[in-house]
Design a protein around this motif. Structure first.
Motif, short mmCIF file in Angstrom:
data_model
loop_
_atom_site.label_atom_id
_atom_site.label_comp_id
_atom_site.label_asym_id
_atom_site.label_seq_id
_atom_site.Cartn_x
_atom_site.Cartn_y
_atom_site.Cartn_z
N GLU A 78 -0.39 8.70 -1.22
CA GLU A 78 0.52 7.95 -0.34
C GLU A 78 -0.14 6.67 0.17
OE1 GLU A 78 3.66 10.41 -0.90
OE2 GLU A 78 3.62 8.53 0.25
N PRO A 79 0.67 5.61 0.37
CA PRO A 79 0.11 4.39 0.98
C PRO A 79 -0.43 4.68 2.37
CG PRO A 79 2.39 4.05 0.18
CD PRO A 79 2.11 5.50 0.08
N ASN A 80 -1.34 3.84 2.85
CA ASN A 80 -1.87 4.02 4.21
C ASN A 80 -1.46 2.84 5.09
OD1 ASN A 80 -3.97 1.90 4.10
ND2 ASN A 80 -4.88 3.20 2.52
N ALA A 81 -1.99 2.80 6.30
CA ALA A 81 -1.57 1.78 7.28
C ALA A 81 -1.79 0.36 6.78
CB ALA A 81 -2.33 1.99 8.60
N ALA A 82 -2.80 0.18 5.92
CA ALA A 82 -3.07 -1.18 5.40
C ALA A 82 -1.94 -1.62 4.46
CB ALA A 82 -4.41 -1.20 4.68
N HIS A 83 -1.54 -0.73 3.55
CA HIS A 83 -0.42 -1.07 2.64
C HIS A 83 0.85 -1.35 3.46
CE1 HIS A 83 -2.99 1.65 0.07
NE2 HIS A 83 -2.78 0.70 -0.81
N ARG A 84 1.05 -0.50 4.46
CA ARG A 84 2.30 -0.63 5.26
C ARG A 84 2.30 -1.94 6.07
NH1 ARG A 84 1.33 4.93 5.79
NH2 ARG A 84 0.44 4.72 7.89
N ALA A 85 1.11 -2.32 6.57
CA ALA A 85 1.03 -3.57 7.35
C ALA A 85 1.37 -4.77 6.47
CB ALA A 85 -0.37 -3.72 7.95
N LEU A 86 0.95 -4.71 5.20
CA LEU A 86 1.25 -5.84 4.30
C LEU A 86 2.75 -5.92 4.03
CD1 LEU A 86 -1.71 -5.65 1.74
CD2 LEU A 86 -1.41 -7.24 3.67
N VAL A 87 3.43 -4.78 4.01
CA VAL A 87 4.90 -4.80 3.84
C VAL A 87 5.53 -5.50 5.05
CG1 VAL A 87 6.98 -3.37 3.61
CG2 VAL A 87 4.86 -2.67 2.47
N ILE A 99 -1.65 -9.68 -4.76
CA ILE A 99 -2.31 -9.60 -6.07
C ILE A 99 -3.26 -8.42 -5.97
CG2 ILE A 99 -3.85 -10.77 -7.69
CD1 ILE A 99 -3.05 -13.42 -6.21
N THR A 100 -3.03 -7.39 -6.79
CA THR A 100 -3.92 -6.22 -6.66
C THR A 100 -4.68 -5.93 -7.95
OG1 THR A 100 -4.12 -3.94 -5.88
CG2 THR A 100 -2.15 -4.47 -7.21
N GLN A 101 -5.93 -5.50 -7.76
CA GLN A 101 -6.73 -5.01 -8.89
C GLN A 101 -6.48 -3.52 -9.09
OE1 GLN A 101 -10.98 -6.83 -8.65
NE2 GLN A 101 -10.15 -6.87 -6.57
N ASN A 102 -5.80 -2.92 -8.12
CA ASN A 102 -5.62 -1.47 -8.12
C ASN A 102 -4.53 -1.04 -9.09
OD1 ASN A 102 -7.53 -1.53 -6.13
ND2 ASN A 102 -6.07 -1.33 -4.43
N ILE A 103 -4.71 0.13 -9.65
CA ILE A 103 -3.78 0.65 -10.66
C ILE A 103 -3.00 1.86 -10.11
CG2 ILE A 103 -5.14 -0.18 -12.60
CD1 ILE A 103 -6.51 2.53 -12.79
N ASP A 104 -3.09 2.07 -8.78
CA ASP A 104 -2.52 3.28 -8.16
C ASP A 104 -1.06 3.12 -7.73
OD1 ASP A 104 -4.64 2.47 -5.30
OD2 ASP A 104 -2.60 1.76 -5.74
N GLY A 105 -0.52 1.91 -7.81
CA GLY A 105 0.90 1.73 -7.50
C GLY A 105 1.24 1.83 -6.02
N LEU A 106 0.24 1.91 -5.13
CA LEU A 106 0.54 2.18 -3.71
C LEU A 106 1.20 1.00 -2.99
CD1 LEU A 106 -2.42 4.43 -2.52
CD2 LEU A 106 -0.12 5.09 -3.29
N HIS A 107 0.94 -0.25 -3.43
CA HIS A 107 1.63 -1.37 -2.77
C HIS A 107 3.14 -1.26 -2.98
CE1 HIS A 107 -1.81 -3.65 -1.38
NE2 HIS A 107 -2.37 -3.61 -2.55
N ARG A 108 3.54 -0.99 -4.19
CA ARG A 108 4.99 -0.89 -4.46
C ARG A 108 5.55 0.34 -3.76
NH1 ARG A 108 4.21 -3.30 -9.70
NH2 ARG A 108 5.23 -5.33 -9.64
N LYS A 109 4.79 1.43 -3.77
CA LYS A 109 5.24 2.67 -3.12
C LYS A 109 5.43 2.44 -1.61
CE LYS A 109 4.41 7.67 -3.35
NZ LYS A 109 3.53 8.73 -3.93
N ALA A 110 4.62 1.54 -1.03
CA ALA A 110 4.74 1.25 0.41
C ALA A 110 5.97 0.38 0.68
CB ALA A 110 3.48 0.53 0.90
N GLY A 111 6.42 -0.36 -0.34
CA GLY A 111 7.60 -1.21 -0.18
C GLY A 111 7.34 -2.70 -0.36
N SER A 112 6.10 -3.07 -0.72
CA SER A 112 5.85 -4.50 -1.02
C SER A 112 6.73 -4.90 -2.19
CB SER A 112 4.38 -4.73 -1.36
OG SER A 112 3.58 -4.66 -0.19
#
Ligand code: APR
Length: 245
Positions: A78-87, A99-112
């Motif tokens: 699950e996304p955390n407070a940092a992902h949610r703050a960016l949304v 722009i993410t280097q991460n492959i976990d999909g959590l930015h999109r899952k958070a709603g970015s």
């Protein structure tokens, strides 16, 4: 002496037009190991063996040994407070691109909404023979898993020795060269070309803000030495309290 996250909040409110570069550190508080910080994946596994395209072509079981469980548990992260703050900052019109280097999909899952995954994504898993795409976590059993056609499956991520997706890199460079602030969150800034993006932003006059538990980008204009979840929640709080002033 103003607390660093207050300075960052005031900078973001003044300049807006913010682009964010994230690395594994932003997902650490979601329970996903980083690569190079304490307990990181590359402390246990040699990336030139377990995450290189050259080895994958000869022996895909090495890569699947370190990534199979993650992919089969993909929906449990699950996304955390940092992902949610960016949304929230995107909704406020301050963050215009992640722009993410991460492959976990959590930015999109958070709603970015505006996210470019420059190292690809573990979500799409592609047959190397027929091109059929499977979606994590629904992949066949086995290490390595095989497609119904018999071909080996490979996630749509960039392994060492592979090129980055050209269109993603083009967006990343364009956004980095036209922003006024770049938040650099949770990256060791040692893998190129991602690590060059803050340099591009700075060369074009942007202010660089590093959010990390240790300094990795010495040319930052502001540094918040704090876990991403705590730092981003505080920055968002400082912004929303000033916006109502
Ligand atoms: N909050 C903020 N930063 C953190 C946190 C946290 N909770 N935990 C760790 N960090 C920082 C570490 O200090 C380190 O600077 O996150 C960074 C993680 O660095 P790496 O593990 O090297 O991850 P990253 O920079 O994303 O790696 C880049 O290397 O192996 C390749 O493709 C892989 O995308 C990855 C690339």
């Amino acid at each position: 002496m103003t607390a660093p996250y207050i300075e960052v909040a005031e900078l973001l409110l003044r300049l807006k037009n913010c682009v964010v570069l994230t690395g594994a550190g932003i997902s650490a508080e979601s329970g996903i190991p980083t690569f190079r910080s304490k307990g990181g994946l590359w402390e246990k596994y040699d990336p030139t063996v377990y995450a290189s395209i050259e080895v994958f072509r000869k022996d895909p079981s090495k890569y699947w040994q370190i990534r199979g469980d993650f992919i089969r548990d993909y929906d449990s992260y699950e996304p955390n407070a940092a992902h949610r703050a960016l949304v929230e900052l995107e909704n406020l019109g301050i963050v215009r691109q992640v722009i993410t280097q991460n492959i976990d999909g959590l930015h999109r899952k958070a709603g970015s909404r505006r996210v470019v995954e420059i190292h690809g994504s573990l979500r799409e898993i592609i047959c190397q023979q027929c091109g059929r795409t499977y979606l994590a976590p629904n992949i066949p059993e086995g290490n390595p898993p095989h497609c119904a056609c018999g071909g080996v499956l490979k996630p749509n991520t960039v392994l060492f020795g592979e090129q980055l997706p050209p269109e993603a890199l083009e967006v990343a460079i364009r956004e980095s060269s036209t922003c006024r602030v770049m938040l650099v969150i949770g990256t060791s800034a040692v893998v190129y070309p991602a690590a060059h993006l803050p340099v591009v932003a700075k060369q074009h006059g942007a202010k660089i803000v590093e959010i990390n538990i240790e300094t990795a980008f010495p040319d930052a204009d502001h540094v918040v030495l704090e876990k991403a979840g705590t730092a981003m929640a505080r920055i968002l709080e400082a912004i929303t309290s000033r916006r109502t002033d």
